[in-house]
Design a protein around this motif. Sequence first.
Motif, PDB file in Angstrom:
ATOM      1  N   TYR A 186      34.444  22.265 -18.839  1.00 38.26           N
ATOM      2  CA  TYR A 186      34.699  21.793 -19.827  1.00 38.26           C
ATOM      3  C   TYR A 186      33.993  22.356 -20.736  1.00 38.26           C
ATOM      4  CZ  TYR A 186      38.859  20.487 -17.543  1.00 38.26           C
ATOM      5  OH  TYR A 186      40.096  20.497 -16.899  1.00 38.26           O
ATOM      6  N   PHE A 187      32.764  21.556 -20.604  1.00 39.02           N
ATOM      7  CA  PHE A 187      31.638  20.717 -22.311  1.00 39.02           C
ATOM      8  C   PHE A 187      29.744  21.234 -21.966  1.00 39.02           C
ATOM      9  CE2 PHE A 187      35.237  17.938 -22.511  1.00 39.02           C
ATOM     10  CZ  PHE A 187      35.363  18.634 -23.631  1.00 39.02           C
ATOM     11  N   ASP A 188      29.476  21.407 -20.745  1.00 35.41           N
ATOM     12  CA  ASP A 188      28.811  22.107 -20.553  1.00 35.41           C
ATOM     13  C   ASP A 188      28.048  23.980 -20.988  1.00 35.41           C
ATOM     14  OD1 ASP A 188      28.508  19.460 -18.672  1.00 35.41           O
ATOM     15  OD2 ASP A 188      28.297  20.059 -17.381  1.00 35.41           O
ATOM     16  N   SER A 189      29.139  24.538 -21.035  1.00 38.44           N
ATOM     17  CA  SER A 189      28.552  25.277 -21.641  1.00 38.44           C
ATOM     18  C   SER A 189      28.133  25.617 -23.292  1.00 38.44           C
ATOM     19  CB  SER A 189      29.991  26.442 -21.714  1.00 38.44           C
ATOM     20  OG  SER A 189      30.638  25.844 -21.878  1.00 38.44           O
ATOM     21  N   LEU A 190      29.109  24.883 -22.946  1.00 39.60           N
ATOM     22  CA  LEU A 190      28.409  23.556 -25.202  1.00 39.60           C
ATOM     23  C   LEU A 190      27.597  23.420 -25.368  1.00 39.60           C
ATOM     24  CD1 LEU A 190      29.713  23.738 -28.160  1.00 39.60           C
ATOM     25  CD2 LEU A 190      30.630  22.126 -27.060  1.00 39.60           C
ATOM     26  N   LEU A 191      27.045  22.287 -24.202  1.00 33.10           N
ATOM     27  CA  LEU A 191      26.086  21.369 -24.557  1.00 33.10           C
ATOM     28  C   LEU A 191      24.838  22.106 -23.709  1.00 33.10           C
ATOM     29  CD1 LEU A 191      27.408  18.364 -22.355  1.00 33.10           C
ATOM     30  CD2 LEU A 191      27.492  18.812 -24.680  1.00 33.10           C
ATOM     31  N   ARG A 192      24.603  23.878 -23.624  1.00 34.34           N
ATOM     32  CA  ARG A 192      23.727  24.126 -22.930  1.00 34.34           C
ATOM     33  C   ARG A 192      22.791  24.890 -24.525  1.00 34.34           C
ATOM     34  NH1 ARG A 192      21.929  25.578 -18.277  1.00 34.34           N
ATOM     35  NH2 ARG A 192      23.086  24.638 -16.089  1.00 34.34           N
ATOM     36  N   ARG A 193      23.794  24.977 -25.504  1.00 34.18           N
ATOM     37  CA  ARG A 193      22.947  25.040 -27.065  1.00 34.18           C
ATOM     38  C   ARG A 193      22.307  23.680 -27.910  1.00 34.18           C
ATOM     39  NH1 ARG A 193      27.395  29.231 -30.017  1.00 34.18           N
ATOM     40  NH2 ARG A 193      27.221  30.190 -28.647  1.00 34.18           N
ATOM     41  N   GLY A 194      22.574  22.600 -26.970  1.00 37.01           N
ATOM     42  CA  GLY A 194      21.107  21.726 -26.834  1.00 37.01           C
ATOM     43  C   GLY A 194      21.410  20.362 -28.005  1.00 37.01           C
ATOM     44  N   TYR A 195      23.355  20.588 -28.296  1.00 39.95           N
ATOM     45  CA  TYR A 195      23.278  19.097 -28.642  1.00 39.95           C
ATOM     46  C   TYR A 195      23.223  18.018 -27.594  1.00 39.95           C
ATOM     47  CZ  TYR A 195      26.517  22.619 -31.099  1.00 39.95           C
ATOM     48  OH  TYR A 195      27.193  23.615 -31.754  1.00 39.95           O
ATOM     49  N   SER A 196      22.563  17.357 -28.608  1.00 39.53           N
ATOM     50  CA  SER A 196      22.633  15.547 -28.466  1.00 39.53           C
ATOM     51  C   SER A 196      23.782  15.427 -27.966  1.00 39.53           C
ATOM     52  CB  SER A 196      21.704  14.901 -28.671  1.00 39.53           C
ATOM     53  OG  SER A 196      22.695  15.074 -30.131  1.00 39.53           O
ATOM     54  N   CYS A 197      24.293  14.440 -26.910  1.00 42.22           N
ATOM     55  CA  CYS A 197      25.750  14.545 -25.925  1.00 42.22           C
ATOM     56  C   CYS A 197      26.014  12.891 -25.894  1.00 42.22           C
ATOM     57  CB  CYS A 197      26.149  15.213 -25.461  1.00 42.22           C
ATOM     58  SG  CYS A 197      27.407  14.732 -24.350  1.00 42.22           S
ATOM     59  N   LEU A 198      26.363  11.740 -25.391  1.00 34.24           N
ATOM     60  CA  LEU A 198      26.644  10.974 -25.056  1.00 34.24           C
ATOM     61  C   LEU A 198      27.953  11.300 -24.064  1.00 34.24           C
ATOM     62  CD1 LEU A 198      26.493   8.146 -24.647  1.00 34.24           C
ATOM     63  CD2 LEU A 198      28.127   7.315 -26.189  1.00 34.24           C
ATOM     64  N   LYS A 199      28.030  11.288 -22.800  1.00 34.48           N
ATOM     65  CA  LYS A 199      29.152  12.188 -21.895  1.00 34.48           C
ATOM     66  C   LYS A 199      30.028  11.636 -20.888  1.00 34.48           C
ATOM     67  CE  LYS A 199      29.517  15.473 -19.027  1.00 34.48           C
ATOM     68  NZ  LYS A 199      28.584  17.118 -17.854  1.00 34.48           N
ATOM     69  N   LEU A 200      30.433  11.241 -21.263  1.00 37.49           N
ATOM     70  CA  LEU A 200      31.797  10.101 -20.095  1.00 37.49           C
ATOM     71  C   LEU A 200      32.408  10.625 -19.763  1.00 37.49           C
ATOM     72  CD1 LEU A 200      31.215   8.438 -23.304  1.00 37.49           C
ATOM     73  CD2 LEU A 200      33.420   7.546 -23.273  1.00 37.49           C
ATOM     74  N   GLU A 201      32.168  10.104 -18.180  1.00 41.34           N
ATOM     75  CA  GLU A 201      32.512  10.683 -16.966  1.00 41.34           C
ATOM     76  C   GLU A 201      33.885  10.146 -16.454  1.00 41.34           C
ATOM     77  OE1 GLU A 201      30.906  13.647 -14.463  1.00 41.34           O
ATOM     78  OE2 GLU A 201      30.753  12.199 -12.905  1.00 41.34           O
ATOM     79  N   GLU A 202      35.104  10.265 -15.945  1.00 44.07           N
ATOM     80  CA  GLU A 202      36.153   9.478 -15.068  1.00 44.07           C
ATOM     81  C   GLU A 202      35.886   9.770 -14.042  1.00 44.07           C
ATOM     82  OE1 GLU A 202      40.713   8.945 -14.370  1.00 44.07           O
ATOM     83  OE2 GLU A 202      40.099   9.990 -16.304  1.00 44.07           O
ATOM     84  N   ILE A 203      35.884   9.509 -12.978  1.00 47.94           N
ATOM     85  CA  ILE A 203      35.851   9.710 -11.298  1.00 47.94           C
ATOM     86  C   ILE A 203      37.168   8.977 -11.112  1.00 47.94           C
ATOM     87  CG2 ILE A 203      34.464   8.750  -9.521  1.00 47.94           C
ATOM     88  CD1 ILE A 203      32.584   7.334 -10.360  1.00 47.94           C
ATOM     89  N   ASN A 204      37.822  11.035 -10.913  1.00 50.06           N
ATOM     90  CA  ASN A 204      39.361  11.344 -10.730  1.00 50.06           C
ATOM     91  C   ASN A 204      39.752  11.491  -9.281  1.00 50.06           C
ATOM     92  OD1 ASN A 204      38.217  13.339 -11.759  1.00 50.06           O
ATOM     93  ND2 ASN A 204      40.057  14.288 -12.101  1.00 50.06           N
ATOM     94  N   SER A 205      38.466  11.888  -8.412  1.00 48.55           N
ATOM     95  CA  SER A 205      38.451  12.360  -7.440  1.00 48.55           C
ATOM     96  C   SER A 205      37.449  12.217  -6.441  1.00 48.55           C
ATOM     97  CB  SER A 205      38.823  14.605  -7.058  1.00 48.55           C
ATOM     98  OG  SER A 205      38.934  14.333  -6.090  1.00 48.55           O
ATOM     99  N   PRO A 206      37.969  12.074  -4.928  1.00 47.23           N
ATOM    100  CA  PRO A 206      36.637  11.237  -4.408  1.00 47.23           C
ATOM    101  C   PRO A 206      35.849  12.416  -3.337  1.00 47.23           C
ATOM    102  CG  PRO A 206      38.451  10.991  -2.952  1.00 47.23           C
ATOM    103  CD  PRO A 206      39.174  11.098  -4.388  1.00 47.23           C
ATOM    104  N   ASP A 207      35.998  13.579  -4.042  1.00 44.69           N
ATOM    105  CA  ASP A 207      35.511  14.917  -3.736  1.00 44.69           C
ATOM    106  C   ASP A 207      34.509  15.599  -3.655  1.00 44.69           C
ATOM    107  OD1 ASP A 207      37.562  13.961  -1.549  1.00 44.69           O
ATOM    108  OD2 ASP A 207      39.554  16.061  -2.555  1.00 44.69           O
ATOM    109  N   PHE A 208      34.283  15.267  -4.759  1.00 42.16           N
ATOM    110  CA  PHE A 208      33.528  15.281  -5.817  1.00 42.16           C
ATOM    111  C   PHE A 208      31.428  14.818  -5.996  1.00 42.16           C
ATOM    112  CE2 PHE A 208      36.867  17.606  -6.846  1.00 42.16           C
ATOM    113  CZ  PHE A 208      36.404  18.700  -7.292  1.00 42.16           C
ATOM    114  N   GLU A 209      31.688  14.496  -4.353  1.00 42.15           N
ATOM    115  CA  GLU A 209      29.877  13.268  -5.163  1.00 42.15           C
ATOM    116  C   GLU A 209      29.325  14.291  -4.782  1.00 42.15           C
ATOM    117  OE1 GLU A 209      29.672  10.034  -5.175  1.00 42.15           O
ATOM    118  OE2 GLU A 209      32.219   9.882  -5.662  1.00 42.15           O
ATOM    119  N   THR A 210      29.016  15.230  -3.936  1.00 41.35           N
ATOM    120  CA  THR A 210      27.863  16.355  -3.621  1.00 41.35           C
ATOM    121  C   THR A 210      27.690  16.970  -5.454  1.00 41.35           C
ATOM    122  OG1 THR A 210      28.509  16.259  -1.342  1.00 41.35           O
ATOM    123  CG2 THR A 210      27.244  18.153  -2.742  1.00 41.35           C
ATOM    124  N   GLN A 211      28.319  17.697  -5.633  1.00 38.56           N
ATOM    125  CA  GLN A 211      28.509  17.785  -6.971  1.00 38.56           C
ATOM    126  C   GLN A 211      28.336  16.892  -8.228  1.00 38.56           C
ATOM    127  OE1 GLN A 211      31.008  18.211  -5.441  1.00 38.56           O
ATOM    128  NE2 GLN A 211      31.646  19.941  -4.939  1.00 38.56           N
TER     129      GLN A 211
END
Length: 480
Positions: free
Chosen positions: A104-129
Amino acid sequence: MIDGEERAARLERLFELERKHDLFSFRIDGWSAWRVMRNPIYWLVAELPVSRPGRPAYVRILEAMRGTLNLARLIAFGGRRELLVKTCRSALRVARGPQYEDVYFDSLLRRGYSCLKLEEINSPDFETQAAAAWRPPDLNPVVFTFWGRVLGRLFPADAMPFCSRVAELLKAELQVVVSPDWLLMRVSTVVWQARLYSLLLARSRPGAILVSDTGEYGLRLAAHRQGIRFIELQHGVFDASQPDAIPLWVEGSAVELVLPDVLATRGDYWSEQLASTRQGRDHAVAVGDAMTDWARARRNTAREGRGVHLVLTSQGLDTSRLVDWIDELANCAPASLEWRLSIKLHPVYDCSPHAFERLKKHERIRIISGAEQPNVFELLADGDLHLTIASACHFDAAAIGVRSMVIPLAGHELLTKTIDGKLFFLACTQSKVWEVAANADAPDLVRANRFSSPGYVDNLAALLPSTSSTLVEAELASCP
């Protein structure tokens, strides 16, 4: 299990009830209490057979305790950020070398915006990622849900008479039983979430807040109180029939109805589907989708030429009957046809592939978990035909020029109005799938763009306050 016609009739009665009894009009803390009840009640009335694995309560409590410490640190010592984004763990689906990006957002954040990122853990299957995330989160928002509920229970909102009235109406007119205490808890949690979010926003002072889904009521209210622009991305199928789409007849300001300042839809098609809603009339702007832009570019390159590639996306709907349906599809495949089927499981609603295990007897079928690569857009970019019951990938496929078929199982009525025999088809029988697969037409690219506007990052950046873009431009100009 109720059928599609009965489900539609029940929901129509719910919509009639809310209008007849003017449920949107009751205010608590300046906003509509019914607004935050409407979504869960809608799904109770709909009775869709959706499976969603829950996470143990003790795990969420431990996460909330860790989050509390992080929140205290951010409030005490955090500085100003240009953006605050709220996303989810299952969005880490883009592999870029050894790292993973948020769709959703990392392609936008690559433009250099300073950011506070909140991430809901909605699945147990993405620990590696998560361990290899390009932009790790600063905070797990479970802290706001946990303390919102705790404080809501200790200091509930003054809304019990309204909650009791709603419960009585639902029982009398729809035969749906809900507890007034449960409704009050929904309202009280949002009241306290908004107050807690306000503490964080007062410290971080972002120019804009971007969220990846509907339902962020507490954060929206806090954004208004701090005078911060709130941008909500379209998530999944979002049209006038959805519970968070507010009808035009409802009166009140955007804040009273907990509406975003901007609803960033995928394309003009979706803005038109919302024309009879407050979001569509006042807030919808078509911005596109980062992964669709990527998939279109990939599809224009050489694709694998190993016969017909079918891509099926699941959504946790009617899983047992879906597996039977797929089994029969494979059994009736034309003997002369070279084909393969990739089944991409939903990253949240189908966490476990166990229900699909018996399909492995078919050597041409590959089952890919939601967290596993390739991601769904890679599969669609290489696909010839998409299949689903009611996944939003129905429209993602169309947006990159891939035809899509609706499987007629529980919940498919959500998509039946799209069927046109050109881009969208009904898989009335398994044989119909093979018939459509054998007759490929050139995609209508102009129509495809209506489902997702090209140029997602530029379009989304244009919605940000001018102060955010000015700061980024200044930083880029100072780089050697």
